[in-house]
Design a protein around this motif. Sequence first.
Motif, PDB file in Angstrom:
ATOM      1  N   THR A 266      21.559 -27.331 -64.958  1.00  0.00           N
ATOM      2  CA  THR A 266      22.971 -27.658 -64.755  1.00  0.00           C
ATOM      3  C   THR A 266      23.882 -26.485 -65.115  1.00  0.00           C
ATOM      4  OG1 THR A 266      23.003 -28.671 -66.964  1.00  0.00           O
ATOM      5  CG2 THR A 266      22.685 -30.142 -65.073  1.00  0.00           C
ATOM      6  N   HIS A 267      23.274 -25.363 -65.488  1.00  0.00           N
ATOM      7  CA  HIS A 267      24.026 -24.119 -65.682  1.00  0.00           C
ATOM      8  C   HIS A 267      23.232 -23.012 -64.996  1.00  0.00           C
ATOM      9  CE1 HIS A 267      26.845 -21.281 -67.524  1.00  0.00           C
ATOM     10  NE2 HIS A 267      25.796 -20.476 -67.579  1.00  0.00           N
ATOM     11  N   VAL A 268      23.459 -22.844 -63.706  1.00  0.00           N
ATOM     12  CA  VAL A 268      22.687 -21.895 -62.913  1.00  0.00           C
ATOM     13  C   VAL A 268      23.107 -20.460 -63.226  1.00  0.00           C
ATOM     14  CG1 VAL A 268      22.142 -21.147 -60.565  1.00  0.00           C
ATOM     15  CG2 VAL A 268      22.343 -23.591 -61.089  1.00  0.00           C
ATOM     16  N   ASN A 269      22.117 -19.647 -63.627  1.00  0.00           N
ATOM     17  CA  ASN A 269      22.354 -18.225 -63.879  1.00  0.00           C
ATOM     18  C   ASN A 269      21.072 -17.460 -63.562  1.00  0.00           C
ATOM     19  OD1 ASN A 269      20.661 -18.774 -66.025  1.00  0.00           O
ATOM     20  ND2 ASN A 269      22.202 -18.488 -67.606  1.00  0.00           N
ATOM     21  N   ALA A 270      20.997 -16.187 -63.934  1.00  0.00           N
ATOM     22  CA  ALA A 270      19.832 -15.370 -63.592  1.00  0.00           C
ATOM     23  C   ALA A 270      18.534 -15.983 -64.110  1.00  0.00           C
ATOM     24  CB  ALA A 270      20.011 -13.957 -64.141  1.00  0.00           C
ATOM     25  N   PHE A 271      18.586 -16.656 -65.251  1.00  0.00           N
ATOM     26  CA  PHE A 271      17.389 -17.265 -65.821  1.00  0.00           C
ATOM     27  C   PHE A 271      16.904 -18.461 -65.012  1.00  0.00           C
ATOM     28  CE2 PHE A 271      19.159 -14.957 -69.431  1.00  0.00           C
ATOM     29  CZ  PHE A 271      18.026 -14.387 -70.011  1.00  0.00           C
ATOM     30  N   SER A 272      17.769 -19.014 -64.172  1.00  0.00           N
ATOM     31  CA  SER A 272      17.369 -20.163 -63.347  1.00  0.00           C
ATOM     32  C   SER A 272      16.259 -19.792 -62.373  1.00  0.00           C
ATOM     33  CB  SER A 272      18.566 -20.702 -62.563  1.00  0.00           C
ATOM     34  OG  SER A 272      19.616 -21.088 -63.430  1.00  0.00           O
ATOM     35  N   ALA A 273      16.146 -18.511 -62.058  1.00  0.00           N
ATOM     36  CA  ALA A 273      15.076 -18.063 -61.170  1.00  0.00           C
ATOM     37  C   ALA A 273      13.707 -18.353 -61.753  1.00  0.00           C
ATOM     38  CB  ALA A 273      15.222 -16.568 -60.895  1.00  0.00           C
ATOM     39  N   PHE A 274      13.621 -18.461 -63.092  1.00  0.00           N
ATOM     40  CA  PHE A 274      12.352 -18.707 -63.771  1.00  0.00           C
ATOM     41  C   PHE A 274      12.047 -20.198 -63.918  1.00  0.00           C
ATOM     42  CE2 PHE A 274      14.092 -14.836 -66.072  1.00  0.00           C
ATOM     43  CZ  PHE A 274      13.510 -13.949 -65.174  1.00  0.00           C
ATOM     44  N   ARG A 275      13.016 -21.045 -63.620  1.00  0.00           N
ATOM     45  CA  ARG A 275      12.839 -22.493 -63.827  1.00  0.00           C
ATOM     46  C   ARG A 275      12.180 -23.080 -62.583  1.00  0.00           C
ATOM     47  NH1 ARG A 275      16.434 -27.100 -66.499  1.00  0.00           N
ATOM     48  NH2 ARG A 275      17.136 -25.376 -67.795  1.00  0.00           N
ATOM     49  N   VAL A 276      10.863 -22.983 -62.559  1.00  0.00           N
ATOM     50  CA  VAL A 276      10.080 -23.479 -61.427  1.00  0.00           C
ATOM     51  C   VAL A 276       8.855 -24.183 -61.974  1.00  0.00           C
ATOM     52  CG1 VAL A 276       8.892 -22.851 -59.291  1.00  0.00           C
ATOM     53  CG2 VAL A 276      10.834 -21.485 -60.064  1.00  0.00           C
ATOM     54  N   HIS A 277       8.509 -25.323 -61.388  1.00  0.00           N
ATOM     55  CA  HIS A 277       7.303 -26.030 -61.818  1.00  0.00           C
ATOM     56  C   HIS A 277       6.075 -25.277 -61.331  1.00  0.00           C
ATOM     57  CE1 HIS A 277       4.467 -29.273 -62.605  1.00  0.00           C
ATOM     58  NE2 HIS A 277       5.431 -29.896 -63.263  1.00  0.00           N
ATOM     59  N   TYR A 278       5.015 -25.289 -62.134  1.00  0.00           N
ATOM     60  CA  TYR A 278       3.829 -24.533 -61.755  1.00  0.00           C
ATOM     61  C   TYR A 278       3.227 -25.020 -60.438  1.00  0.00           C
ATOM     62  CZ  TYR A 278      -0.267 -21.646 -62.133  1.00  0.00           C
ATOM     63  OH  TYR A 278      -1.226 -20.706 -61.874  1.00  0.00           O
ATOM     64  N   LEU A 279       3.377 -26.280 -60.104  1.00  0.00           N
ATOM     65  CA  LEU A 279       2.877 -26.783 -58.825  1.00  0.00           C
ATOM     66  C   LEU A 279       3.534 -26.047 -57.659  1.00  0.00           C
ATOM     67  CD1 LEU A 279       2.891 -30.629 -59.525  1.00  0.00           C
ATOM     68  CD2 LEU A 279       0.895 -29.114 -59.436  1.00  0.00           C
ATOM     69  N   GLU A 280       4.808 -25.774 -57.795  1.00  0.00           N
ATOM     70  CA  GLU A 280       5.513 -25.034 -56.749  1.00  0.00           C
ATOM     71  C   GLU A 280       5.049 -23.583 -56.704  1.00  0.00           C
ATOM     72  OE1 GLU A 280      10.036 -23.555 -55.579  1.00  0.00           O
ATOM     73  OE2 GLU A 280       9.777 -25.354 -56.807  1.00  0.00           O
ATOM     74  N   ILE A 281       4.808 -22.992 -57.869  1.00  0.00           N
ATOM     75  CA  ILE A 281       4.337 -21.608 -57.924  1.00  0.00           C
ATOM     76  C   ILE A 281       3.007 -21.473 -57.195  1.00  0.00           C
ATOM     77  CG2 ILE A 281       3.478 -19.784 -59.435  1.00  0.00           C
ATOM     78  CD1 ILE A 281       5.528 -20.613 -61.478  1.00  0.00           C
ATOM     79  N   VAL A 282       2.094 -22.404 -57.420  1.00  0.00           N
ATOM     80  CA  VAL A 282       0.788 -22.364 -56.759  1.00  0.00           C
ATOM     81  C   VAL A 282       0.966 -22.403 -55.254  1.00  0.00           C
ATOM     82  CG1 VAL A 282      -1.349 -23.633 -56.361  1.00  0.00           C
ATOM     83  CG2 VAL A 282      -0.472 -23.357 -58.689  1.00  0.00           C
ATOM     84  N   LEU A 283       1.798 -23.319 -54.779  1.00  0.00           N
ATOM     85  CA  LEU A 283       2.020 -23.457 -53.345  1.00  0.00           C
ATOM     86  C   LEU A 283       2.572 -22.170 -52.744  1.00  0.00           C
ATOM     87  CD1 LEU A 283       2.116 -25.216 -50.808  1.00  0.00           C
ATOM     88  CD2 LEU A 283       4.395 -25.976 -51.511  1.00  0.00           C
ATOM     89  N   MET A 284       3.565 -21.582 -53.406  1.00  0.00           N
ATOM     90  CA  MET A 284       4.198 -20.382 -52.876  1.00  0.00           C
ATOM     91  C   MET A 284       3.266 -19.180 -52.960  1.00  0.00           C
ATOM     92  SD  MET A 284       6.965 -21.701 -51.883  1.00  0.00           S
ATOM     93  CE  MET A 284       8.065 -20.366 -51.435  1.00  0.00           C
ATOM     94  N   GLN A 285       2.537 -19.028 -54.065  1.00  0.00           N
ATOM     95  CA  GLN A 285       1.662 -17.874 -54.216  1.00  0.00           C
ATOM     96  C   GLN A 285       0.478 -17.933 -53.262  1.00  0.00           C
ATOM     97  OE1 GLN A 285       2.303 -15.142 -55.984  1.00  0.00           O
ATOM     98  NE2 GLN A 285       4.253 -16.081 -56.509  1.00  0.00           N
ATOM     99  N   VAL A 286      -0.047 -19.128 -53.041  1.00  0.00           N
ATOM    100  CA  VAL A 286      -1.132 -19.274 -52.063  1.00  0.00           C
ATOM    101  C   VAL A 286      -0.607 -18.921 -50.681  1.00  0.00           C
ATOM    102  CG1 VAL A 286      -2.616 -20.942 -50.885  1.00  0.00           C
ATOM    103  CG2 VAL A 286      -2.493 -20.922 -53.376  1.00  0.00           C
TER     104      VAL A 286
END
Length: 283
Positions: free
Chosen positions: A132-152
């Motif tokens: 609810t406070h979007v800033n540069a650190f928001s780029a890191f707020r990702v669930h690992y399930l999404e990371i797997v999908l994107m990296q694959v």
Amino acid sequence: MTLADIGTGLGWFAGVNSLFIAAAMTFVLVVIFGKTREINRHAIENTSASIVLYVVNIAIGLMFSHEIFGFARKAYALLGIPSLPQDFWAGTPVVLTFVLVIVVKDFCDYVIHRVMHTTWGWPSHAAHHSDTHVNAFSAFRVHYLEIVLMQVNYMLLLSWLQLPHLYPALVTLVLAHNMYVHMDLPYTHGPLKYLIASPVFHRWHHADAPEVHGKNLANIMPIYDLIFGTYHVPRPCDAPMGAMENGIEDKNPLLILIYPFQQWARMLRAIADKPVRRIEPGE
């Protein structure tokens, strides 16, 4: 060297250095642009949650990256998708191949991002929208399930194109741009607004407002949103950030991590509890 090896090797380096870069970006917002709310209690609590999620993701990635990428490679082989010859790009300028990777990658990202904004895809993506406070650190707020999908997705894409040597540069560029577009800046990029995503463009994507759900899905090239009818930048974004209406916590990392599993369980329970209509004789 495989993409799993490259990704693992970059894990700690990219993780620590990215946090320093995000902190520097926040410092610029406060000192140069006078946005002191970047360091108020609400911002600090949200940023802390993002950092915790990021550290958890790095730890999981370092422990399981080989297994995940190994499974993806086996699945890719079973599909029998042909790859370009290894020497296909021999003699082609690196800049040209890099631009090609960005164009193709961002189209794939657009499609996957659109899927993640569907009913069943949303729970895995909701973590990113919980801030609810979007800033540069928001780029890191990702669930690992999404990371797997994107990296694959990146692995299969680069493997098919035979361009794995561009992976480190691609990761660096994407992460730097990702942090930039999450900053609270008034930039729209003017005549380049459809080619390079801006902070104003992406801020609308994070707005907690029904009319922008599923809008501005491109990560780098908004022209895909323009083509497929999901572009939405009516004015500088003044809407609240986050996804509180979806019932996801914004400052508790544990609740954010378990949210997709809770949500999918509720959805499956709703399907199981749905009464089955009897078929009457003669129907």
